[in-house]
Write a protein that holds these residues in place. Structure first.
Motif, mmCIF file in Angstrom:
data_model
loop_
_atom_site.group_PDB
_atom_site.id
_atom_site.type_symbol
_atom_site.label_atom_id
_atom_site.label_comp_id
_atom_site.label_asym_id
_atom_site.label_seq_id
_atom_site.Cartn_x
_atom_site.Cartn_y
_atom_site.Cartn_z
ATOM 1 N N LYS A 113 10.286 5.421 -11.901
ATOM 2 C CA LYS A 113 9.858 6.829 -11.529
ATOM 3 C C LYS A 113 8.635 6.795 -10.830
ATOM 4 C CE LYS A 113 10.678 10.701 -13.827
ATOM 5 N NZ LYS A 113 10.670 11.580 -14.775
ATOM 6 N N LEU A 114 7.965 5.606 -11.045
ATOM 7 C CA LEU A 114 6.601 5.318 -10.112
ATOM 8 C C LEU A 114 6.899 4.919 -8.727
ATOM 9 C CD1 LEU A 114 4.674 3.854 -12.997
ATOM 10 C CD2 LEU A 114 4.716 6.119 -12.488
ATOM 11 N N ILE A 115 7.811 4.484 -8.496
ATOM 12 C CA ILE A 115 8.114 4.087 -7.086
ATOM 13 C C ILE A 115 7.547 5.091 -6.016
ATOM 14 C CG2 ILE A 115 9.610 2.962 -5.280
ATOM 15 C CD1 ILE A 115 8.887 0.893 -7.615
ATOM 16 N N ASN A 116 8.140 6.425 -6.147
ATOM 17 C CA ASN A 116 7.605 7.172 -5.169
ATOM 18 C C ASN A 116 6.274 7.444 -5.025
ATOM 19 O OD1 ASN A 116 10.426 7.595 -4.657
ATOM 20 N ND2 ASN A 116 10.664 9.281 -5.842
ATOM 21 N N PRO A 117 5.401 7.725 -6.048
ATOM 22 C CA PRO A 117 3.913 7.990 -5.567
ATOM 23 C C PRO A 117 3.215 6.658 -5.421
ATOM 24 C CG PRO A 117 4.713 8.062 -7.998
ATOM 25 C CD PRO A 117 5.693 8.055 -7.463
ATOM 26 N N ILE A 118 3.812 5.482 -5.845
ATOM 27 C CA ILE A 118 3.089 4.067 -5.507
ATOM 28 C C ILE A 118 3.545 4.111 -3.991
ATOM 29 C CG2 ILE A 118 3.122 1.668 -5.928
ATOM 30 C CD1 ILE A 118 3.560 2.342 -8.607
ATOM 31 N N THR A 119 4.611 4.168 -3.488
ATOM 32 C CA THR A 119 4.957 4.068 -2.136
ATOM 33 C C THR A 119 4.145 4.969 -1.310
ATOM 34 O OG1 THR A 119 7.000 3.157 -2.626
ATOM 35 C CG2 THR A 119 6.806 3.972 -0.546
ATOM 36 N N MET A 120 4.075 6.191 -1.762
ATOM 37 C CA MET A 120 3.223 7.080 -0.866
ATOM 38 C C MET A 120 1.718 6.677 -0.718
ATOM 39 S SD MET A 120 3.299 10.085 0.664
ATOM 40 C CE MET A 120 1.822 9.762 1.989
ATOM 41 N N GLU A 121 1.121 6.052 -1.774
ATOM 42 C CA GLU A 121 -0.391 5.399 -1.953
ATOM 43 C C GLU A 121 -0.309 4.541 -0.663
ATOM 44 O OE1 GLU A 121 -2.144 6.073 -6.214
ATOM 45 O OE2 GLU A 121 -0.744 4.659 -5.940
ATOM 46 N N ASN A 122 0.923 3.692 -0.728
ATOM 47 C CA ASN A 122 0.810 2.610 0.254
ATOM 48 C C ASN A 122 1.364 2.529 1.751
ATOM 49 O OD1 ASN A 122 0.296 -0.334 -1.199
ATOM 50 N ND2 ASN A 122 1.386 1.287 -2.784
ATOM 51 N N ILE A 123 1.803 4.033 1.921
ATOM 52 C CA ILE A 123 2.069 4.495 3.318
ATOM 53 C C ILE A 123 0.815 5.215 3.767
ATOM 54 C CG2 ILE A 123 4.664 3.881 3.064
ATOM 55 C CD1 ILE A 123 4.559 7.171 3.312
ATOM 56 N N ALA A 124 -0.218 5.464 2.856
ATOM 57 C CA ALA A 124 -1.191 6.371 3.407
ATOM 58 C C ALA A 124 -1.859 6.090 4.618
ATOM 59 C CB ALA A 124 -1.991 6.872 2.129
ATOM 60 N N ASP A 125 -2.193 4.840 4.722
ATOM 61 C CA ASP A 125 -3.014 4.259 5.859
ATOM 62 C C ASP A 125 -2.246 4.653 7.172
ATOM 63 O OD1 ASP A 125 -5.160 3.388 4.255
ATOM 64 O OD2 ASP A 125 -4.238 1.268 4.178
ATOM 65 N N ALA A 126 -0.815 4.355 7.143
ATOM 66 C CA ALA A 126 -0.041 4.421 8.444
ATOM 67 C C ALA A 126 0.047 5.916 8.637
ATOM 68 C CB ALA A 126 1.225 4.059 8.028
ATOM 69 N N ALA A 127 0.121 6.871 7.790
ATOM 70 C CA ALA A 127 0.382 8.337 8.015
ATOM 71 C C ALA A 127 -0.989 8.746 8.559
ATOM 72 C CB ALA A 127 0.585 8.972 6.716
ATOM 73 N N LEU A 128 -2.250 8.219 8.082
ATOM 74 C CA LEU A 128 -3.385 8.904 8.677
ATOM 75 C C LEU A 128 -3.463 8.201 9.865
ATOM 76 C CD1 LEU A 128 -5.696 8.233 5.253
ATOM 77 C CD2 LEU A 128 -5.113 10.520 6.441
ATOM 78 N N ALA A 129 -3.312 7.101 10.163
ATOM 79 C CA ALA A 129 -3.307 6.192 11.425
ATOM 80 C C ALA A 129 -2.538 6.962 12.685
ATOM 81 C CB ALA A 129 -3.143 4.932 11.340
ATOM 82 N N ASP A 130 -1.369 7.578 12.065
ATOM 83 C CA ASP A 130 -0.531 8.248 13.087
ATOM 84 C C ASP A 130 -0.875 9.678 13.033
ATOM 85 O OD1 ASP A 130 0.601 5.733 13.302
ATOM 86 O OD2 ASP A 130 2.635 6.431 12.545
ATOM 87 N N GLY A 131 -2.007 10.333 12.257
ATOM 88 C CA GLY A 131 -2.362 11.925 12.304
ATOM 89 C C GLY A 131 -1.154 12.679 11.904
ATOM 90 N N LEU A 132 -0.402 12.267 10.977
ATOM 91 C CA LEU A 132 0.777 12.928 10.361
ATOM 92 C C LEU A 132 0.403 13.668 9.154
ATOM 93 C CD1 LEU A 132 3.475 10.100 10.528
ATOM 94 C CD2 LEU A 132 3.203 11.786 11.780
ATOM 95 N N ALA A 133 -0.795 13.367 8.582
ATOM 96 C CA ALA A 133 -1.282 14.086 7.435
ATOM 97 C C ALA A 133 -2.781 13.625 7.169
ATOM 98 C CB ALA A 133 -0.410 13.855 6.109
ATOM 99 N N THR A 134 -3.397 14.646 6.429
ATOM 100 C CA THR A 134 -4.923 14.573 6.124
ATOM 101 C C THR A 134 -5.078 13.867 4.747
ATOM 102 O OG1 THR A 134 -5.062 16.599 4.848
ATOM 103 C CG2 THR A 134 -5.280 16.784 7.292
ATOM 104 N N ARG A 135 -5.933 13.293 4.670
ATOM 105 C CA ARG A 135 -6.273 12.555 3.195
ATOM 106 C C ARG A 135 -6.103 13.586 2.176
ATOM 107 N NH1 ARG A 135 -5.590 8.445 0.682
ATOM 108 N NH2 ARG A 135 -6.584 7.125 2.593
ATOM 109 N N GLN A 136 -6.623 14.974 2.462
ATOM 110 C CA GLN A 136 -6.571 15.883 1.342
ATOM 111 C C GLN A 136 -5.022 15.885 0.957
ATOM 112 O OE1 GLN A 136 -8.164 19.649 2.371
ATOM 113 N NE2 GLN A 136 -8.052 20.248 0.205
#
Length: 304
Positions: free
Chosen positions: A235-258
């Motif tokens: 059950k931890l794979i989803n939140p851990i993976t979200m943490e680990n794609i955060a840099d890519a999502a931020l770099a692509d302007g897909l989401a804010t840090r908040q």
């Protein structure tokens, strides 16, 4: 039932040429964070996947005396499992682009006293990468590549005649939670978007048999697994993976840090609730053999 025969049915390969160079394309195209943080995610994922991958190796008869290549090995969890399975008479080589995770993998091999293993920072498509492997294996690699067929062709060239390719990869469309979670739906959207923007295919799993057939492999077959649970690391794979794609999502302007922080927090809360269900995407396991000489295959289907 073992679909693939034992090493005793084949010529010993201890002296076969091994790949001298195998970095798995540019790391800038990889959607998921590497390094130490990425290794910790891979450690959890490796424990979640351990049972199904071991069962697959058992089914296909991967065992004593074989020489194995683990392409895109990450932290080396499967490489070490292969080294243990093939024993002192065999050898396992793991290759990846992430020098940090490879360093950690070498340290873990040393701590565990595993001597028949090697980790290399090399490109699987490099000219002169070598051949002569009995088994080429890749897990969660092809999904990130713009040209997975080219890598499958490289796998074919790395194998000895009669050798076996084994690939495991995801069908992210098969993800689910119960009950429905808006944070999970947003994570699903972000994950698929960052992978596709880097040329990958988050739903590559069902394509694996066709990729192997197009790559001239024979006796191609598949199975599907999907680790799922109400508690524990799955059950931890989803939140851990979200943490680990955060840099890519931020770099692509897909989401804010908040927004990312809020998604991660909600996914952890979801995972902590014993009444919820979550797990990995559907995982397709596919395999096939390279014809020539004495090969591994189902009874009465020997390829020559």
């Amino acid at each position: 039932m073992k679909l693939f025969g034992s090493k005793q049915a084949r010529q010993a390969s201890a002296n076969c040429p091994l790949a001298e160079g195998v970095v798995m394309l540019g790391s800038e195209h990889y959607a998921i964070r590497g390094g130490v943080a990425g290794r910790e995610r891979l450690r959890v994922l490796g424990r979640v996947m351990a049972s199904s991958t071991r069962s697959l190796f058992e089914r296909l008869g991967v065992g004593d005396g074989l020489t194995c290549l683990d392409a895109g090995c990450g932290g080396g969890d499967v490489t070490l499992e292969l080294a243990r399975r093939v024993g002192p008479g065999g050898r396992a080589i793991g290759v990846d682009i992430d020098g940090t995770t490879l360093r950690l993998a070498r340290e873990e091999a040393e701590e565990q006293g595993i001597r028949n293993v090697e980790f290399r920072e090399l490109d699987v498509q490099a000219p002169g990468a070598g051949s002569g492997f009995d088994v080429v294996y890749a897990r969660f690699l092809l999904t990130h590549l713009a040209d997975p067929a080219a890598v499958v062709a490289a796998f074919f060239n790395h194998l000895s005649p009669g050798g076996l390719v084994i690939v495991e990869d995801i069908d992210f469309s098969g993800c689910f939670t119960f009950p429905d979670s808006s944070a999970f739906r947003r994570y699903h959207e972000l994950y698929c978007t960052v992978v596709r923007r880097r040329g990958g295919d988050p739903n590559i799993g069902p394509r694996l048999p066709s990729l192997l057939l197009d790559g001239d492999f024979q006796n191609v077959d598949l199975a599907v697994v999907q680790p799922t649970g109400t508690q524990g690391e799955v059950k931890l794979i989803n939140p851990i993976t979200m943490e680990n794609i955060a840099d890519a999502a931020l770099a692509d302007g897909l989401a804010t840090r908040q927004e990312i922080d809020a998604i991660v927090q909600e996914l952890y809360e979801f995972a902590d609730n014993p009444r919820t269900v979550a797990g990995l995407p559907r995982i397709v396991q596919a395999w096939g053999g390279r014809a020539g000489g004495v090969t591994w295959g189902p009874p009465n289907q020997m390829l020559v």
